[in-house]
Design an enzyme around this catalytic site. Structure first.
Site: not given
Ligand code: GFB
Length: 319
Positions: A147, A186
């Site tokens: 990006k 996410h």
């Molecule tokens: O949304 P997320 O996967 O991405 O996770 P990031 C955000 C936070 O939520 C982290 C927590 O601290 C995860 O550990 N979380 C809690 C969970 N429960 C869950 C769950 O069941 N599923 C998921 N997915 N998370 C991403 C990047 O980062 O954000 C990408 O990896 C991108 O590159 C995107 O920038 C917008 O905010 O950590």
């Protein structure tokens, strides 16, 4: 009052990635701008990772204006599991489209990045100038590097060829058309799906990944689309612009809010074997506010809307 310098009426506008969450929100939003055409192409027709197919299609369709929400995206687990796919596909999509737009003389282009381009420990709220001032968050550095390359491509083609190519960096997005797969999504779609499953199966608790203490900023996809259309019309500078709500929330509080929206009253359990990622990712909204744009969908209302979409599309208590 900021003036429109690039009206969209009568233009041939291509939304690259029109089937994604942001792309479909953009298509909905653009209809009211009276464009001559909204161009769309599916991945089975043209794979944007393929340079010659992408160039041929752009040469044939000759858009005036291009939005690039097309990307390989995913949550923290997907980013950490498939670094090669995230780096390669996103680099290729950005380079192929931006270079082909240069060849055919596209008038204006908006490239979409993400708030993960900023250093892991950037000062909060994160101003646009924090780019490249520190090390990235390891779980998503691959996506972030691609990006950052996209932002730099826009700046380089502007500098060398005088093109009006701009970039926007949205915060964590959610909304209709999101990916609700529990492994690759996410956090918001994952929590909606988990709370829904827990409610339907009568579970006593629901699990969240990590400690629940990281803070994230969220924006509904329709607000994001509105901001992107606004930037296309009023903004014409080399620096990228943050697109966010200006507020953040801990993951544990977010989970409680989702449980309320879904109507699940059980306990919240933390899975500490899963990563937290960046501790905090709140972007400064000063630049976009100075351009007369603010979001209009509060988080609670946006979550209701996302849950309704989920219910209409995939209400089975599965994975
Ligand atoms: O949304 P997320 O996967 O991405 O996770 P990031 C955000 C936070 O939520 C982290 C927590 O601290 C995860 O550990 N979380 C809690 C969970 N429960 C869950 C769950 O069941 N599923 C998921 N997915 N998370 C991403 C990047 O980062 O954000 C990408 O990896 C991108 O590159 C995107 O920038 C917008 O905010 O950590």
């Amino acid at each position: 009052m900021v003036k429109t310098i690039y009206p969209l009426e009568g233009r041939r506008i291509w939304v690259a990635g029109h089937r994604g969450m942001v792309g479909s929100a953009l298509v909905r939003r653009l209809e009211s701008e009276n464009p001559a055409a909204i161009l769309k192409v599916t991945r089975s027709e043209v794979d944007l990772v393929d340079q010659s197919a992408t160039t041929r299609w752009i040469e044939r369709e000759k858009p005036d204006t291009v939005f690039i929400p097309a990307a390989k995206v995913g949550g923290i687990h997907a980013n950490a599991t498939w670094p090669a796919d995230f780096l390669y596909q996103n680099l290729m999509i950005a380079a192929n489209i931006i270079h082909a737009c240069h060849i055919v003389g596209v008038e204006k282009l908006l490239f979409l990045g993400s708030s993960c381009i900023y250093p892991k420990f950037a000062e909060q709220p994160i101003v646009e100038d924090a780019l490249l001032t520190g090390a990235l968050e390891p779980t998503n550095e691959w996506y972030a590097i691609a990006k950052i390359a996209g932002i730099k491509l826009c700046q380089a083609y502007r500098k060398q060829h005088g093109h009006d190519y701009i970039s926007a960096m949205p915060t964590n997005l959610y909304g209709p058309g999101d990916n609700y797969n529990l492994e690759t999504s996410h956090v918001i779609p994952a929590l909606i799906h988990k709370a829904h499953n827990a409610k339907l199966t009568g579970a006593s608790s629901m699990e969240i990944w990590g400690s629940g203490t990281p803070r994230r900023e969220f924006l509904h996809a329709d607000d994001c689309a509105d901001a992107l259309v606004h930037l296309m019309k009023v903004y014409s500078d080399p620096e990228h612009v943050n697109v966010g709500s200006g507020d953040d929330i801990t993951i544990a509080d977010l989970a409680r809010l989702v449980m309320e929206v879904v109507g699940f009253e059980g306990e919240l359990v933390r899975d500490s074997s899963k990563p937290d990622g960046t501790p905090r990712k709140l972007m400064s909204a000063d630049r976009i506010r100075s351009l007369d744009w603010t979001p209009s969908i509060p988080l609670g209302e946006g979550l209701e809307n996302a849950y309704q979409w989920f219910l209409n599309h995939k209400a089975e208590p599965d994975t």
